[in-house]
Enzyme design. Structure first.
Site, PDB file in Angstrom:
ATOM      1  N   PHE A  62       1.024  -0.854  -0.305  1.00 49.66           N
ATOM      2  CA  PHE A  62       0.368  -0.049  -0.083  1.00 49.66           C
ATOM      3  C   PHE A  62       0.677   0.993  -0.435  1.00 49.66           C
ATOM      4  CE2 PHE A  62      -2.365  -2.797   3.335  1.00 49.66           C
ATOM      5  CZ  PHE A  62      -2.669  -3.758   2.217  1.00 49.66           C
ATOM      6  N   TRP A  65       8.225   4.003  -0.166  1.00 47.31           N
ATOM      7  CA  TRP A  65       8.685   5.428   1.082  1.00 47.31           C
ATOM      8  C   TRP A  65      10.224   4.794   0.468  1.00 47.31           C
ATOM      9  CZ3 TRP A  65       8.554   3.262   6.964  1.00 47.31           C
ATOM     10  CH2 TRP A  65       8.457   1.805   6.708  1.00 47.31           C
ATOM     11  N   HIS A  77      21.754  24.260   2.538  1.00 45.63           N
ATOM     12  CA  HIS A  77      21.633  23.856   3.635  1.00 45.63           C
ATOM     13  C   HIS A  77      22.037  24.968   4.915  1.00 45.63           C
ATOM     14  CE1 HIS A  77      26.404  23.279   2.516  1.00 45.63           C
ATOM     15  NE2 HIS A  77      26.592  23.197   4.036  1.00 45.63           N
ATOM     16  N   HIS A  83      29.911  23.764  13.729  1.00 50.87           N
ATOM     17  CA  HIS A  83      31.173  23.521  12.246  1.00 50.87           C
ATOM     18  C   HIS A  83      32.691  23.465  12.319  1.00 50.87           C
ATOM     19  CE1 HIS A  83      31.253  21.903   7.944  1.00 50.87           C
ATOM     20  NE2 HIS A  83      31.326  23.431   7.716  1.00 50.87           N
ATOM     21  N   HIS A 212      33.062  31.088   7.825  1.00 49.93           N
ATOM     22  CA  HIS A 212      32.900  29.610   8.285  1.00 49.93           C
ATOM     23  C   HIS A 212      33.799  30.497   9.756  1.00 49.93           C
ATOM     24  CE1 HIS A 212      32.238  27.346   4.796  1.00 49.93           C
ATOM     25  NE2 HIS A 212      31.852  26.885   5.539  1.00 49.93           N
TER      26      HIS A 212
HETATM   27  C1  23J Z   1      33.676  21.367   5.528  1.00 52.30           C
HETATM   28  C2  23J Z   1      35.391  21.957   5.486  1.00 52.30           C
HETATM   29  C3  23J Z   1      35.517  22.824   4.127  1.00 52.30           C
HETATM   30  C4  23J Z   1      34.497  23.816   4.796  1.00 52.30           C
HETATM   31  C5  23J Z   1      33.258  23.815   4.336  1.00 52.30           C
HETATM   32  C6  23J Z   1      33.193  22.183   4.909  1.00 52.30           C
HETATM   33  C7  23J Z   1      31.509  24.144   3.663  1.00 52.30           C
HETATM   34  O1  23J Z   1      31.910  24.863   2.966  1.00 52.30           O
HETATM   35  C8  23J Z   1      30.576  23.900   4.510  1.00 52.30           C
HETATM   36  O2  23J Z   1      29.939  23.208   3.425  1.00 52.30           O
HETATM   37  O3  23J Z   1      30.661  23.911   5.434  1.00 52.30           O
HETATM   38  S1  23J Z   1      34.432  25.224   3.790  1.00 52.30           S
HETATM   39 MN    MN Z   2      28.137  23.682   5.428  1.00 49.66          MN
END
Ligand code: 23J
Ligand code: MN
Length: 263
Positions: A62, A65, A77, A83, A212
């Site tokens: 049914f 997925w 994202h 991060h 970042h």
């Molecule tokens: C991991 C390492 C370096 C970078 C990134 C990720 C990204 O740009 C991210 O997607 O956050 S520059």
């Molecule tokens: Mn990222």
């Protein structure tokens, strides 16, 4: 107007179409471009995989997925403070712990699409931002700031999206000074239409990857691979950029939605 009346008129405007919802999200799938780290790093985010569990067959008469292979930092994202090493001590710097009210906020859309088309290595400076503010109005505390480059038009090809040659990737982004200027205004976060919040050449900047480094140092957020910024006004839209509530997540794919006045 009371806040209840404000929200009631927003509800009516959404239902009538006077306020439109613009989808600032790219499609997630096997062709979604993935950041390529320099070859000295052994591991990287895998490509998106979508595996069928069932589609009205013996495994699910049914129901349809799927299950997925999906990186935190894939497609359109969100970058959470944890991060980056500069953000590691923020106790709420994870996707499941951040103050969620912050991610729904007015958005300033800085259109540098012509500059990015003329020069893939275009770098945004404080002078560019101040000139934009003189024309459109000041960037306010708590707001999102995103740079329009129309890079989403390249998103169907990883090669063209990453735009790398023997000298590395070529994509527009901010100078360290531009990020510091935005943070001095108290923004909630900075977003781009490229693979990350930093320029392709940001590995060679001081500090490396300044968006970042500085955003996450200040417990602020990043947005990457945003789409359809050409459909937003310079000011006047509200951006909803909510990450999944991943346990101790460092980032998350989002469905980025902008509420935009019609016309
Ligand atoms: C991991 C390492 C370096 C970078 C990134 C990720 C990204 O740009 C991210 O997607 O956050 S520059
Ligand atoms: Mn990222």
């Amino acid at each position: 107007m009371t806040s209840a009346q404000t929200l009631q008129s927003l509800g009516a405007a959404l239902l009538s179409g006077d306020v439109e919802v613009v989808d600032c999200t790219g499609t997630l799938g096997p062709n979604t471009p993935i950041l390529q780290l320099p070859p000295d790093f052994a591991k990287n985010t895998p490509k998106v995989e979508i595996h069928k569990i069932s589609e009205y067959d013996k495994d699910g008469p049914f129901f349809a997925w799927n299950w997925m292979v999906l990186g935190e930092h894939t497609g359109t994202h969100f970058d959470a403070p944890h991060h980056w090493i500069t953000g590691k001590d923020h106790a709420d710097g994870y996707t499941d712990k951040l103050k969620i009210q912050r991610v729904v906020a007015p958005v300033n859309v800085l259109d540098f699409s012509k500059e990015a088309e003329a020069d893939a290595d275009f770098l945004l400076t404080p002078e560019h931002i101040k000139a934009w503010e003189a024309e459109h109005g000041a960037i306010q505390k708590g707001e999102w700031v995103v740079m329009r480059t129309d890079w989403d038009k390249r998103a169907d090809s990883q090669d063209s999206f990453l735009n790398a040659d023997e000298n590395g990737p070529h994509s527009p982004g901010p100078t360290p000074e531009a990020v510091e200027y935005l943070l001095s205004k108290g923004i909630v976060g900075w977003g781009t239409q490229c693979i990350g919040t930093d320029a392709g050449a940001a590995g060679g900047m001081n500090p490396p990857y300044p968006a970042h480094n500085f955003l996450h140092r200040d417990n602020c957020f990043g947005l990457a691979s945003l789409a359809n910024l050409d459909k937003l006004p310079a000011k006047g839209a509200i951006l909803i950029a909510a990450p999944l509530k991943i346990e101790n997540g460092t980032g998350s794919p989002i469905r980025a939605l902008a509420l935009v006045p019609k016309g």
